[in-house]
Design an enzyme around this catalytic site. Sequence first.
Site, PDB file in Angstrom:
ATOM      1  CG  HIS A 199      -0.211  -0.077   2.528  1.00 57.57           C
ATOM      2  ND1 HIS A 199       0.268   1.011   3.200  1.00 57.57           N
ATOM      3  CD2 HIS A 199       0.120  -1.147   3.286  1.00 57.57           C
ATOM      4  CE1 HIS A 199       0.851   0.639   4.321  1.00 57.57           C
ATOM      5  NE2 HIS A 199       0.780  -0.677   4.396  1.00 57.57           N
ATOM      6  CG  ASP A 200      -0.386   4.211   1.382  1.00 56.97           C
ATOM      7  OD1 ASP A 200      -1.260   4.958   0.930  1.00 56.97           O
ATOM      8  OD2 ASP A 200      -0.575   3.444   2.348  1.00 56.97           O
TER       9      ASP A 200
ATOM     10  N   GLY B  48       5.099  -0.954   2.677  1.00 60.16           N
ATOM     11  CA  GLY B  48       4.266   0.215   2.438  1.00 60.16           C
ATOM     12  C   GLY B  48       5.048   1.519   2.371  1.00 60.16           C
TER      13      GLY B  48
END
Length: 254
Positions: free
Chosen positions: A119-120, A137
Amino acid sequence: MIHATAIIDPSAKIASGVTIGPYSVIGADVEIDEGTWIGPHVVITGPTKIGRENKIYQFASVGEAPQDLKFAGEPTRLEIGDRNIIRECCTIQRGTVQDKGVTKIGHENLFMAYVHIAHDCVLGNHNIFSNNSSLAGHVIVEDYVNFGGFSGVFQFCRIGSYSFIATNSVVIKDVPPYMKVSGYYAKPFGLNTVGLQRRGFSEETMIQLKRAYKIIYRQGLTIVHAVEELQKMGTPEVDILKQFITASEAGIVR
């Protein structure tokens, strides 16, 4: 172009010329642009936007919820550019509200089998991720970076353009542009000479970058004093290196 066994949510936006193979599942709020090819048994979950002429191979999971215990179902997203190749069993996940809420991938990247993009993460263009390499992340990867197989990057690290991460390396700090790193934990092992030559860097530029490498890693200088010495060189590529080091929050590999 869409196999009869594929399951596509009514809200998905599929452009003309998109191929979707047998038993693939395209979820709600997914957009797929022209010329993208999706093989069999692929799962794409939204909100996800996929650009033109990508190739996504079997058993990939694209746009699924992040593997983050703080995630509570917020409407985050994944954005993928054009002409990326995503091979078998890759996992690429949406963002979280703890960051900007989006995972972003640029253009013409190659993700070999079993690559994980958490994520991200924000990825640039022309990067190569070898089999089983993984990003935690919030990692930023610039352009023309090569990741060896089974390499991994800790969260919030930044990987500079034209760098090389060797097989089985674990990166816990920022990797400046042009560098080659290896080990657990990753340490610098000179410039990514082969990669720079392949990308057309001139001999004069290579000489300047080798000089910059010695300033950073061989003269026993603090980062502050090394940056002061780099400032005196005035070469555009060295200026990029200096700016990267100055902006580093995690600190650079040394």
